[in-house]
Design a protein around this motif. Structure first.
Motif, PDB file in Angstrom:
ATOM      1  N   ARG A  87      42.567  58.276  60.137  1.00  0.00           N
ATOM      2  CA  ARG A  87      42.272  59.023  58.922  1.00  0.00           C
ATOM      3  C   ARG A  87      41.863  60.468  59.174  1.00  0.00           C
ATOM      4  N   VAL A  88      42.838  61.290  59.530  1.00  0.00           N
ATOM      5  CA  VAL A  88      42.592  62.722  59.727  1.00  0.00           C
ATOM      6  C   VAL A  88      43.636  63.509  58.945  1.00  0.00           C
ATOM      7  N   GLY A  89      43.172  64.349  58.047  1.00  0.00           N
ATOM      8  CA  GLY A  89      44.044  65.268  57.337  1.00  0.00           C
ATOM      9  C   GLY A  89      43.485  66.667  57.436  1.00  0.00           C
ATOM     10  N   TYR A  90      44.292  67.668  57.056  1.00  0.00           N
ATOM     11  CA  TYR A  90      43.771  69.033  57.095  1.00  0.00           C
ATOM     12  C   TYR A  90      44.408  69.894  56.018  1.00  0.00           C
ATOM     13  N   ALA A  91      43.678  70.912  55.627  1.00  0.00           N
ATOM     14  CA  ALA A  91      44.146  71.891  54.647  1.00  0.00           C
ATOM     15  C   ALA A  91      44.295  73.237  55.334  1.00  0.00           C
ATOM     16  N   VAL A  92      45.314  73.981  54.892  1.00  0.00           N
ATOM     17  CA  VAL A  92      45.554  75.335  55.386  1.00  0.00           C
ATOM     18  C   VAL A  92      45.519  76.258  54.170  1.00  0.00           C
ATOM     19  N   ALA A  93      44.681  77.301  54.222  1.00  0.00           N
ATOM     20  CA  ALA A  93      44.530  78.155  53.043  1.00  0.00           C
ATOM     21  C   ALA A  93      43.814  79.447  53.404  1.00  0.00           C
ATOM     22  N   HIS A  94      43.656  80.292  52.405  1.00  0.00           N
ATOM     23  CA  HIS A  94      42.885  81.528  52.532  1.00  0.00           C
ATOM     24  C   HIS A  94      41.450  81.169  52.932  1.00  0.00           C
ATOM     25  N   PRO A  95      40.818  81.970  53.790  1.00  0.00           N
ATOM     26  CA  PRO A  95      39.454  81.647  54.236  1.00  0.00           C
ATOM     27  C   PRO A  95      38.448  81.432  53.108  1.00  0.00           C
TER      28      PRO A  95
END
Length: 382
Positions: free
Chosen positions: A244-252
């Protein structure tokens, strides 16, 4: 209903990813589990050994895990830059937030944007059900639009109308999957143009859970689009569904908000170590993708030849199978019967309102699925 529980929760059904153990239908003791879009391949023994060593020699079970995830964020940022073939690195740890699966990140985004009557969400069905489920559990309204029956493109006219006409609360978040689950289609040029046209008052969440299979990403646009967030997961191509590992990529700035609302110590030390090792050994783990894509294409070719079945191209590690129009008098009933027959014979697939979603398995699993599906359809006509 218990008197202290929110009244609207009585309408909800708990998410059940696998068949109930007390089903009355006879089932095989060993299933081909093609219902959850996991990788059919476990971690290689050498990586399991490395993880075992890490647990024995490095992880202190009496200590809380790394609550800041800094090392993993840096490695993820490196992977995102590398996988997007960027001429210049765009992402650092400040662009990454890590969650207990993508589900936790989705819930955090809903809390940060819509809670307290401040917003509703827009989804185009059929799509990943957890967007709506998580919103409803938080008391957040869900606005739905349809898709084209042929290519599954979002009904953009209906979507734009929904945004214009939904008030009290207004639509604050639009969720899309690229490629979509369960229909396996990528976002079209028209859909992308529409997403780019949306007001910066609306958060656009692009779920790239199947990026490693589609090899089509929108991360390069994030620098110009502070209202976009991309979600990814280690549960599919990286073979870490159990951890169960997910990640988000976005503006700081968006990441900083996610960090405010996530739970402390949300990932166990073992999961953090597994994700780190997976990225360090990504060439090995992702080497099975070509086999999966070849198997997928062979399944599509074989199933497309059956006159009762309708199947479209896939950009992911699964297929969306429907019945040809006017083939059966009661298609909903027939789908349920096919699902039951496949389950009874040992193949688990996902039953949906208008079709079956079938994960691409190992060559042996795929062969059995074809044989069982053909036998199930033949039994309907006998």
């Amino acid at each position: 209903m218990l008197p202290f529980i929110r009244s609207d929760l009585a309408q909800f059904t708990a998410y059940k990813p696998h068949p109930s153990s007390n089903t009355s239908e006879p089932v095989a003791t060993q299933f081909d589990r093609l219902d959850t879009n996991e990788s059919p391949y476990d971690l290689p023994p050498e990586l399991k050994e490395k993880l075992a060593w890490t647990y024995q020699q490095v992880i202190e079970s009496n200590r809380y895990p790394d609550g800041g995830h800094q090392q993993l964020k840096e490695t993820i940022a490196e992977y995102v830059n590398d996988s997007a073939n960027l001429s210049q690195p765009l992402f650092t740890a400040a662009n990454i937030s890590v969650g207990n699966g993508s589900d936790e990140l989705i819930r955090s985004l809903l809390i940060a944007t819509c809670l307290g009557g401040e917003g509703s969400i827009l989804v185009a069905n059929p799509t990943f059900s957890m967007y709506g489920i998580l919103a409803q559990t938080l008391g957040i309204p869900v606005v739905t639009v349809g898709r084209d029956k042929t290519n599954f493109a979002i009904d953009l006219q209906a979507a734009q109308s929904a945004i214009a006409n939904t008030q009290n609360p207004p639509i604050r978040v639009v969720f899309v999957v690229h490629p979509n689950s369960p229909t396996a289609n990528k976002l079209t040029a028209a859909e992308l143009t529409w997403l780019r046209s949306l007001s910066e008052q609306i958060l656009v969440v692009i779920d790239e859970a199947y990026f490693e299979f589609s090899q089509d990403t929108l991360v390069a646009e994030l620098a110009q689009r502070p209202n976009w967030i991309i979600l990814r997961t280690f549960s599919k191509a990286f073979r870490l569904a159990a951890l169960r590992v997910g990640y988000a990529v976005a503006h700081p700035e968006a990441i900083a908000i996610l960090e405010k609302v996530r739970l402390p110590y949300n990932l166990p030390s073992f999961s953090l170590a597994a994700a780190q090792i997976a990225l360090q050994n990504r060439q090995l783990l992702l080497s099975t993708i070509e086999l999966t894509l070849n198997e997928r294409d062979q399944l599509i070719t074989a199933l497309s030849q059956h006159p009762a079945l309708q199947i479209t191209q896939s950009a992911a590690n699964f297929l969306y199978l429907r019945l040809q129009p006017n083939t059966f008098d009661s298609p909903d009933t027939i789908l349920k019967i096919l699902h039951q027959k496949l389950t009874s014979s040992g193949t688990l697939v996902r039953l949906l309102k208008e079709g079956l979603r079938i994960t691409v398995g190992t060559p042996a699993e795929n062969l059995r699925t074809l044989e069982r599906l053909k036998a199930a359809i033949a039994s309907l006509k006998s």
